[in-house]
Design an enzyme around this catalytic site. Structure first.
Site, short mmCIF file in Angstrom:
data_model
loop_
_atom_site.label_atom_id
_atom_site.label_comp_id
_atom_site.label_asym_id
_atom_site.label_seq_id
_atom_site.Cartn_x
_atom_site.Cartn_y
_atom_site.Cartn_z
CG ASP A 413 -1.98 0.85 1.22
OD1 ASP A 413 -2.46 1.36 0.16
OD2 ASP A 413 -2.59 1.24 2.42
CD GLU A 416 -0.18 5.42 -4.19
OE1 GLU A 416 0.39 5.78 -3.08
OE2 GLU A 416 -0.89 4.46 -4.38
CG ASP A 543 -7.86 4.41 0.22
OD1 ASP A 543 -8.24 3.34 0.10
OD2 ASP A 543 -7.08 5.22 0.90
#
Ligand SMILES: *[C@@H]1O[C@H](CO)[C@@H](O)[C@H](O)[C@H]1NC(C)=O
Ligand SMILES: *[C@@H]1O[C@H](CO)[C@@H](O)[C@H](O)[C@H]1NC(C)=O
Ligand SMILES: *[C@@H]1O[C@H](CO)[C@@H](O)[C@H](O)[C@H]1NC(C)=O
Ligand SMILES: *[C@@H]1O[C@H](CO)[C@@H](O)[C@H](O)[C@H]1NC(C)=O
Ligand SMILES: *[C@@H]1O[C@H](CO)[C@@H](O)[C@H](O)[C@H]1NC(C)=O
Ligand SMILES: *[C@@H]1O[C@H](CO)[C@@H](O)[C@H](O)[C@H]1NC(C)=O
Ligand SMILES: *[C@@H]1O[C@H](CO)[C@@H](O)[C@H](O)[C@H]1NC(C)=O
Ligand SMILES: *[C@@H]1O[C@H](CO)[C@@H](O)[C@H](O)[C@H]1NC(C)=O
Ligand SMILES: CC(=O)N[C@H]1CO[C@H](CO)[C@@H](O)[C@@H]1O
Length: 839
Positions: A413, A416, A543
């Site tokens: 997670d 990025e 999300d």
């Protein structure tokens, strides 16, 4: 296999006062050298442009119907995205024709069979500067353009004043018209009867891709990149699914997931104690809702550090006990990992990494620091030669099957990478010095040895003059992520490699799992992706929120990823991640999610619990959804296997099957699951009615087997109960379903099959079934690839039968008899060899 459909145009730097874009005169092609399989030319700048950065005066044009390259401008490292091998296709066999105008240089790509111009850059001169590259192509009027993920916009992209920015960013609430977590610079251009083609720009640089029309009404698509090369792959199709397959061959075929990954998953950020997790597992069981996999979000960690368990709320022995219990019940367990490594002297993962110098470095040679869940963190440099070894070692230590947490898969997670440091300077250089000295980790040299492809020198890697439309606050490319002026260990810069970070973390994680268990298929879920990420990982849509809008958006996200980005194993946070889930919506979402490949209920810590068992109506919907999904597991698994062998999409829009039916081009609330099932969920808020489209063909109601003539029109169903979802079988297909479901996927694997034959207009039907052990990385010959066919009178099962199984086909059900009745032929037939019968 020949790949006549690839034509790669590589515009590369050979060597090489701001103006106005409008005045840029472009390039002239000289020294043209043409051969059967390639064309080479030099492009020289006609006159100065320098709109956003220095012009590159001399370019090299390489059109390959194949070859290898070696040039100096930044190109994605071969080990990060391996290019297709030389296939020696020639211009005459490629199906595509390349032609160009010498001055100012422009080019067209034409479909040879029809003369249809697919790509045409004549309207505006090429701009190729060190930090700004612009190329525009004409589009037909009212174009059908899809792809260019990751986004939450319409599946058929808007065609005026629309910008797709590709710059991976943490994106809570998946904002509209914004860059999200992944970058997939490929679009599909569907032109109805005359065919579909794809255009892939193999570039990891930040870019805005604009879809608009000129004042004269000429539609166009325009690339505005902040660097890199123009390495194009033109995917000739002409069938839509051909483009999917051709794209998958360029970026890499998706990895097959283990069979258990198709089960139902439960996760939540906010299970404060391991006992809560055990209760959720027990409550699912008590409710009779099959739970396959339990997930651990960052709650399990000590101070939110990777590779630790919380000493009070998640003690290691209790976590181990939970995992043992799950495994004893045939269930699974997956945990999360973040890339931000807590920079702390008492944290051994950090200390071992620091020793091996695996972290990204600031310009003074200290480790570059930012803020993430644990506080002050450093980030792995996936290009450093020691990083894989360190990451594998950490994973093998913590996830040791005996002494550690025996996970079945990993979830990466925040990759990025997300940086919670809001300002440009969360830390001063001085404090870096103090800290590193105190802990005995010296400041070390950066890895900046010149290597090929590291990029043009002397660029402003922090504030490029052309600003892509990054949605993060300030809009700077370094906002809430790693500084783009950081030099990676191989001499390249985050400026050029930013969009690769998440996929590289997923790759390293997959490699680590393979090292931990060489014979088992790894399962890795990643938030951030780049083109080709399906080779290593599954993906969820990020999300979202617990609202009907997001329930609808999941369908377009599914369509883009599965049919256009070579990422079949995808799905949403079922019932929504942020905010309170409403009962009716959660019931609908439980059904919707069951027909998408990755099926996980997940919520934020700030959201109230939303496990399916919390509401009676949702319990009922979920039980029915899972029961049906599990009977269809092998159908889905067969399509995942097909995706992994040739890129066939597991989910696709209706126009993939009815490419001439223009009514289908904009549909984004229905999808085909495999080649046989059309899913048409209720999509309006709190409604019990659905309007859905059935192309002109024979269809069968999946639940009643009643035959329906599609007629190429809208149909309406009212009174769709909260545990119902409309599903239709497309005529001409054969579907193998288990006769019964089970509490776990391993129970399902022992059930027999019932084969459903749904004849098409010509009275025939065809289908496939793939079987293997569901877990081995290499099953060798231990697999069955079975083809079922029905010619109107005779049914045959044929193919290879290398997978040893006692499972049988109990009966074959043939739909569409006169008067709509169903004919059943009773078996059983074993699945060790071909069989057949005649009616
Ligand atoms: C561009 O401008 C530079 C000086 O600013 C000059 O040396 C060069 O010749 C010009 N190039 C062209 C192609 O006009
Ligand atoms: C392509 O051509 C080269 C040179 O003729 C040859 O060595 C190579 O084996 C060929 N590759 C394929 C895939 O046919
Ligand atoms: C599990 O069910 C019990 C009994 O209904 C309930 O008290 C408890 O809150 C539930 N726990 C969780 C974590 O859902
Ligand atoms: C499946 O789960 C149900 C409900 O939890 C239980 O009653 C049943 O015994 C289980 N079946 C098997 C075969 O484990
Ligand atoms: C354990 O969880 C409780 C809340 O349930 C929390 O207050 C406490 O800080 C946690 N302890 C640790 C060590 O994280
Ligand atoms: C990147 O640019 C920022 C802002 O100018 C500067 O503070 C920082 O030191 C630079 N970092 C590197 C690694 O060059
Ligand atoms: C296939 O199965 C046989 C029998 O179980 C086993 O001996 C063999 O190693 C397997 N082959 C592969 C490639 O896994
Ligand atoms: C299977 O295929 C083979 C070769 O095509 C054919 O000879 C055989 O009759 C087929 N068997 C069945 C059951 O259709
Ligand atoms: C896709 C979408 O509609 N996203 C919206 C979600 O909600 C946030 C905040 O309300 C909006 O900013 C997004 O545009």
């Amino acid at each position: 296999m020949a790949v006549p459909w690839i034509a790669s145009l590589v515009l590369l730097l050979a060597w090489g006062a701001w103006g106005q874009v409008e005045q840029c005169p472009g390039y002239e092609a000289i020294n043209v050298l043409e051969a059967d399989s390639y064309l080479i030319a030099d492009l020289v700048l006609i006159g100065n442009c320098s709109s956003h950065s220095d012009d590159i005066e001399n370019l090299r044009l390489l059109v390959e119907y194949q070859t290898d390259t070696d040039y100096q401008a930044f190109q994605i490292q071969e080990h990060v995205l391996p290019r297709p091998k030389s296939q020696n296709a020639t211009s005459s066999t490629s199906g595509l024709q390349f032609s160009f105008t010498q001055s100012p240089f422009s080019f067209t790509v034409t479909r040879a069979s029809t003369g249809d111009i697919l790509f045409d850059t004549a309207d505006t001169p090429l701009i190729f500067e060190t930090q700004y590259v612009r190329l525009r192509t004409r589009l037909p009027s009212n174009p059908n353009i899809y792809g260019l993920g990751e986004h939450s916009d319409d599946f058929r992209l808007p065609t005026t004043k629309y910008t797709r920015t590709l710059w991976n960013a943490e994106s809570p609430m998946i904002p509209a018209r914004s860059n999200l977590y992944g970058a997939h610079p490929v679009y599909f251009d569907h032109r109805g009867k005359s065919g579909t083609h794809g255009v892939f720009l193999l570039s990891s640089n930040g870019m805005d891709i604009k879809l608009d029309a000129t004042d004269q009404g000429q539609q166009y698509l325009e690339y505005n990149a902040i660097g890199g090369v123009l390495d194009f792959y033109f995917l000739a199709g002409p069938d839509p699914a051909d483009v999917s397959k051709q794209y998958a061959e360029v970026v890499g075929l998706p990895a097959l997931v283990p069979y258990w990954a198709l089960g139902f998953h439960q996760c939540k950020y906010g299970y404060k104690k391991i006992d809560d997790v055990a209760q959720v597992v027990a409550n699912y069981s008590a409710a009779g809702i099959p739970l396959e996999t339990m997930w651990g979000d960052i709650d399990y960690m000590d101070a939110k550090r990777d590779f630790t368990t919380n000493p009070v709320n998640y003690t290691l022995d209790k976590v181990q006990q939970l995992v043992r219990n799950l495994h004893n019940n045939g269930q699974h367990y997956v945990q999360i990992l973040d890339p931000g490594i807590h920079r702390a002297g008492d944290y051994s993962t950090y200390l071992r990494g620091a020793q091996k110098e695996v972290f990204l470095k600031a310009d003074d040679g200290s480790f570059y620091r930012g803020i993430q869940w644990p506080g002050e963190v450093v980030w792995p440099d996936w290009f450093h030669p020691n990083t894989q070894e360190w990451w594998t070692d950490e994973i093998k230590r913590f996830y040791d099957a005996n002494s550690g947490v025996n996970v079945d898969g990993l979830w990466v997670d925040m990759n990025e990478a997300s940086n919670m440091c809001e300002t440009t300077s969360c830390f001063t250089s001085a404090s870096a010095q103090t800290w590193t000295t105190r802990n005995g980790i010296g400041i070390t040299k950066r890895y900046a040895d010149p290597i090929p492809f590291q990029g043009v020198p002397n660029r402003d890697l922090f504030n490029p003059k052309y600003r892509i439309q990054n949605h993060r606050p300030t809009g700077d490319i370094s906002a809430n992520t790693l500084y783009t002026n950081i030099t990676n260990a191989d001499g390249t810069h985050q400026y050029d490699t930013h969009n690769l970070y998440g996929t590289m973390m997923a790759t390293a994680t997959r490699n680590a799992l393979l090292s931990r268990n060489p014979n088992l298929r790894p399962f890795v879920l990643t938030r951030s992706t780049f083109a080709g990420a399906g080779r290593v990982a599954a993906h969820w849509f990020g999300d979202n929120a617990s609202r009907w809008d997001y329930y609808r958006i999941t369908i377009r996200q599914l369509l883009s990823f599965a049919s256009m980005h070579a990422m079949p194993f995808v799905g949403s946070d079922v019932c929504g991640f942020n905010e309170r889930a409403q009962e009716n919506m959660c019931a609908r979402w439980a059904l919707l999610g069951a027909f998408q490949p990755f099926y996980r209920n997940h919520a934020d810590t700030s959201a109230p619990p939303q496990e399916f068992y919390l509401w009676p109506s949702v319990t009922q919907a979920a039980k029915k959804a899972i029961d049906t999904r599990y009977k269809l597991l092998d159908y889905m698994y067969t399509f995942l296997w097909k995706a992994s062998t040739d890129g066939t999409p597991i989910a696709s829009p209706l126009w993939f099957f009815y490419p001439s039916d223009s009514n289908t081009f904009g549909i984004q609330t229905q999808w085909m699951l495999g080649d046989a099932l059309l899913i048409s969920p209720v999509v309006e808020d709190d409604s019990q009615s659905v309007n859905f489209y059935l192309p002109d063909d024979i269809w069968y109601d999946f639940w009643t087997f009643k035959q329906i003539s599609g007629g190429g029109q809208m149909h309406r169903l009212d009174g769709v109960k909260w545990d119902e979802i409309p599903v239709h079988i497309r005529g001409g297909t054969i579907l193998a379903m288990r006769t019964e479901s089970g509490n776990t996927t391993s129970q399902v694997r022992s059930k027999n099959f019932r084969v459903i034959v749904a004849p098409g207009r010509d009275g025939t039907a065809r289908g496939e079934l793939y079987l293997d052990d569901g877990v081995s990385l290499d099953v060798g010959g231990n697999r069955s690839e079975i083809v079922f066919s029905w010619d109107g009178q005779a049914f045959t099962a044929n193919g290879t039968f290398g997978y040893e199984t006692d499972v049988k086909v109990e009966r074959v059900v043939i739909l569409g008899g006169e008067g709509g009745e169903v004919k059943t032929e009773e078996g059983p037939w074993g699945l060790r060899g071909g069989f057949g019968f005649r009616l």
